[in-house]
Scaffold this active site. Sequence first.
Site, PDB file in Angstrom:
ATOM      1  N   CYS A  46       4.498   3.956  11.104  1.00 49.44           N
ATOM      2  CA  CYS A  46       3.418   4.903  10.875  1.00 49.44           C
ATOM      3  C   CYS A  46       2.784   5.338  12.198  1.00 49.44           C
ATOM      4  CB  CYS A  46       2.393   4.320   9.892  1.00 49.44           C
ATOM      5  SG  CYS A  46       1.280   5.587   9.200  1.00 49.44           S
TER       6      CYS A  46
ATOM      7  N   HIS B 168       5.950   3.631   5.242  1.00 46.50           N
ATOM      8  CA  HIS B 168       5.594   2.205   5.295  1.00 46.50           C
ATOM      9  C   HIS B 168       6.653   1.389   4.554  1.00 46.50           C
ATOM     10  CE1 HIS B 168       1.468   2.329   6.957  1.00 46.50           C
ATOM     11  NE2 HIS B 168       1.456   3.545   6.440  1.00 46.50           N
TER      12      HIS B 168
ATOM     13  N   GLU C 124       6.847  -1.763   4.312  1.00 41.55           N
ATOM     14  CA  GLU C 124       6.217  -2.918   3.661  1.00 41.55           C
ATOM     15  C   GLU C 124       5.581  -2.542   2.326  1.00 41.55           C
ATOM     16  OE1 GLU C 124       2.814  -1.076   5.943  1.00 41.55           O
ATOM     17  OE2 GLU C 124       4.986  -1.297   6.178  1.00 41.55           O
TER      18      GLU C 124
END
Length: 205
Positions: free
Chosen positions: A80, A185, A187
């Site tokens: 990001c 992202h 995650e």
Amino acid sequence: MTRIALLDYGMGNLHSAGKALEHVGAQVDITNDPKIIAQADKIVFPGVGAMRDCIQGMQASGIDQVIRDAVLNKPVLAICVGMQALLERSEENGGSDALGIFKGTVKEFPKTPHLKVPHMGWNKVHQIDSTHPMWNNIEQDARFYFVHSFYVEPENQDLVAATCDYGLPFCTAIHQENLFATQFHPEKSHTAGLQLLKNFVEWKI
């Protein structure tokens, strides 16, 4: 077990990124300690928030120099704003300098009646070179999760590892040798995101 330094300079989504990396088999140190970072096998460079604040946080903690050194000798995954910070300059806040590791600019999505900014949610990611080890076992046009109002435009288009479309096509991943960076992202991207993190843990350079 692969030891990963998850860089802490006050601007990253550290808890979820750390848990996701541990889930795919890494030992994670959340740190800004140069000694621990030097001992790590790989580095994850996260970031959320405004570019100017991120750069100030990096400079205050010395993380800016850590990143410059790491891209020369360790596998690095930037996420990001961590990815955006690799370029020279951002249009955010009327213009702010970034790390300048790659030539290029971080640009703001155009404001139109048909385009909601920030770009938030799931979107398809188109791999430029599906043979790159970071794309192992991830299907073409897999969906990943985004939260951002700005996108990177590197001067060298050979850096582009993936694109996405949100009113306009934009670069959503870059790569060079031991570095890989994503605007999305991983995650927060469930199966595909965890696979990408697993690929980073297993990446042999």
